[in-house]
Write a protein that holds these residues in place. Structure first.
Motif, short mmCIF file in Angstrom:
data_model
loop_
_atom_site.label_atom_id
_atom_site.label_comp_id
_atom_site.label_asym_id
_atom_site.label_seq_id
_atom_site.Cartn_x
_atom_site.Cartn_y
_atom_site.Cartn_z
N LYS A 110 1.99 -3.67 -14.02
CA LYS A 110 2.36 -3.18 -14.14
C LYS A 110 3.41 -2.63 -15.98
CE LYS A 110 6.12 -5.17 -11.20
NZ LYS A 110 7.01 -5.76 -10.73
N GLY A 111 3.10 -0.91 -15.49
CA GLY A 111 3.28 -0.81 -17.25
C GLY A 111 2.38 -0.26 -17.60
N PRO A 125 -15.10 -6.87 -6.48
CA PRO A 125 -16.84 -6.90 -6.16
C PRO A 125 -16.49 -8.45 -6.05
CG PRO A 125 -17.30 -5.51 -8.32
CD PRO A 125 -16.05 -5.76 -8.03
N GLY A 126 -16.94 -9.13 -4.81
CA GLY A 126 -16.57 -10.30 -4.06
C GLY A 126 -15.29 -10.91 -3.85
N LYS A 127 -14.40 -9.77 -4.43
CA LYS A 127 -13.38 -10.29 -3.84
C LYS A 127 -12.66 -9.01 -2.00
CE LYS A 127 -12.00 -11.77 -7.87
NZ LYS A 127 -10.76 -11.85 -9.61
N GLU A 128 -11.67 -9.98 -1.18
CA GLU A 128 -10.60 -8.76 -0.54
C GLU A 128 -9.99 -7.69 -1.11
OE1 GLU A 128 -10.95 -12.51 3.04
OE2 GLU A 128 -8.73 -11.49 1.69
N ARG A 129 -10.20 -7.00 -0.42
CA ARG A 129 -9.20 -5.26 -0.89
C ARG A 129 -7.44 -6.43 -1.03
NH1 ARG A 129 -9.94 0.21 2.46
NH2 ARG A 129 -9.00 -1.35 4.08
N GLU A 130 -6.74 -5.88 -2.19
CA GLU A 130 -5.32 -6.15 -2.23
C GLU A 130 -4.61 -4.32 -2.50
OE1 GLU A 130 -5.52 -8.83 -5.35
OE2 GLU A 130 -6.56 -6.64 -6.33
N GLY A 131 -3.54 -4.93 -1.86
CA GLY A 131 -2.25 -4.01 -3.04
C GLY A 131 -2.46 -3.55 -4.25
N VAL A 132 -2.12 -2.86 -4.39
CA VAL A 132 -2.13 -2.04 -6.19
C VAL A 132 -0.38 -2.04 -6.01
CG1 VAL A 132 -2.49 -1.76 -7.91
CG2 VAL A 132 -4.40 -1.67 -6.75
N VAL A 133 -0.46 -0.69 -5.61
CA VAL A 133 1.09 0.14 -5.68
C VAL A 133 1.49 1.24 -4.45
CG1 VAL A 133 0.34 1.84 -7.56
CG2 VAL A 133 3.02 1.07 -7.19
N ALA A 134 2.34 1.09 -4.00
CA ALA A 134 3.25 1.95 -2.57
C ALA A 134 4.07 2.72 -3.34
CB ALA A 134 3.23 1.02 -2.18
N ILE A 135 4.26 3.78 -2.90
CA ILE A 135 5.83 4.50 -3.47
C ILE A 135 6.11 5.00 -1.90
CG2 ILE A 135 4.46 6.92 -2.86
CD1 ILE A 135 6.97 7.49 -5.38
N THR A 136 7.55 4.51 -1.59
CA THR A 136 7.84 5.53 -0.35
C THR A 136 7.93 6.45 0.03
OG1 THR A 136 10.36 5.03 -0.62
CG2 THR A 136 9.23 3.17 -0.21
N HIS A 137 8.98 7.12 1.21
CA HIS A 137 8.59 8.84 1.43
C HIS A 137 9.59 9.10 0.45
CE1 HIS A 137 11.56 6.30 4.15
NE2 HIS A 137 12.04 7.85 4.17
N LEU A 138 11.17 8.06 0.25
CA LEU A 138 12.09 8.02 -0.62
C LEU A 138 11.95 8.65 -1.90
CD1 LEU A 138 15.00 7.08 1.62
CD2 LEU A 138 14.32 9.03 1.41
N GLY A 139 10.80 7.39 -2.51
CA GLY A 139 10.25 8.30 -4.28
C GLY A 139 10.67 6.45 -4.28
N ALA A 140 11.11 5.24 -3.87
CA ALA A 140 10.54 3.80 -4.20
C ALA A 140 9.46 3.50 -4.84
CB ALA A 140 11.24 3.43 -3.18
N THR A 141 9.09 2.85 -5.83
CA THR A 141 7.58 2.35 -5.75
C THR A 141 7.83 1.19 -5.99
OG1 THR A 141 7.18 4.17 -7.50
CG2 THR A 141 6.27 2.00 -7.98
N THR A 142 6.93 0.33 -5.47
CA THR A 142 6.67 -1.35 -5.25
C THR A 142 5.43 -1.68 -5.72
OG1 THR A 142 7.41 -3.03 -4.34
CG2 THR A 142 6.00 -1.27 -2.74
N TYR A 143 5.84 -2.25 -6.41
CA TYR A 143 4.05 -3.52 -7.30
C TYR A 143 3.86 -4.11 -6.09
CZ TYR A 143 3.98 -0.42 -10.94
OH TYR A 143 4.47 1.11 -11.57
N ASN A 144 2.08 -4.94 -6.14
CA ASN A 144 2.22 -5.73 -5.38
C ASN A 144 1.81 -6.64 -6.92
OD1 ASN A 144 1.63 -7.82 -2.95
ND2 ASN A 144 -0.57 -7.39 -3.76
N VAL A 164 3.22 6.30 0.41
CA VAL A 164 1.90 5.93 0.49
C VAL A 164 1.07 4.65 -0.38
CG1 VAL A 164 -0.40 7.76 -0.81
CG2 VAL A 164 1.74 8.77 0.27
N ALA A 165 -0.43 4.18 -0.45
CA ALA A 165 -0.33 2.94 -0.89
C ALA A 165 -1.39 3.10 -2.01
CB ALA A 165 0.02 1.66 -0.69
N TRP A 166 -1.80 2.36 -2.86
CA TRP A 166 -2.88 2.01 -3.23
C TRP A 166 -3.75 1.00 -3.24
CZ3 TRP A 166 -6.39 6.46 -4.98
CH2 TRP A 166 -6.23 7.00 -4.67
N PHE A 167 -4.42 0.60 -2.62
CA PHE A 167 -5.57 -0.79 -2.73
C PHE A 167 -6.60 -0.75 -3.54
CE2 PHE A 167 -3.66 -3.03 1.20
CZ PHE A 167 -2.06 -2.02 1.48
#
Length: 124
Positions: free
Chosen positions: A65-66, A41-60, A34-37
């Motif tokens: 962060k924090g 306003p006035g900008k393109e959609r950007e990725g924020v943070v994602a979590i894998t099916h195994l529960g690992a988190t990665t930030y864009n 799952v990811a959150w984007f």
């Protein structure tokens, strides 16, 4: 057919907190990432943070962060984005995306299903 519904957005003052939810129907999060984007306003959609099916988190975005935490509850088939210390620059429409189909995380093409979004507005 997979259907995603986001909720929890709203208007808060700077420094406040919100919890966004993404409820999933038609597929299971047990084996899905799952990811959150967001789209400001006035900008393109950007990725924020994602979590894998195994529960690992990665930030864009280093800027969240924090402050932002992603999680998912496989039993409820829902994902969450806990946002603390909100800033005016976090103002955006927030979208959840499910079922990663690409090699990466941060391209819209990497995700198969999208919700309609929930608005977050942070005032100074």
């Amino acid at each position: 057919q997979v259907h995603l519904v986001e909720s929890g957005g709203g208007s808060v003052q700077a420094g406040g907190s919100l919890r966004l939810s993404c409820e999933v129907a038609g597929d299971t999060l047990s084996w899905n990432s799952v990811a959150w984007f967001r789209r400001a306003p006035g900008k393109e959609r950007e990725g924020v943070v994602a979590i894998t099916h195994l529960g690992a988190t990665t930030y864009n975005l280093e800027s969240v962060k924090g402050r932002f935490t992603i999680s998912k509850d496989n039993a409820k088939n829902a994902a969450y984005l806990d946002m603390n210390g909100l800033k005016p620059e976090d103002t955006a429409m927030y979208y959840c995306a499910v079922s990663r189909q690409g090699a990466g995380f941060w391209s819209e093409a990497d995700w198969r299903y999208w919700g309609q979004g929930t608005q977050v507005t942070v005032s100074s």
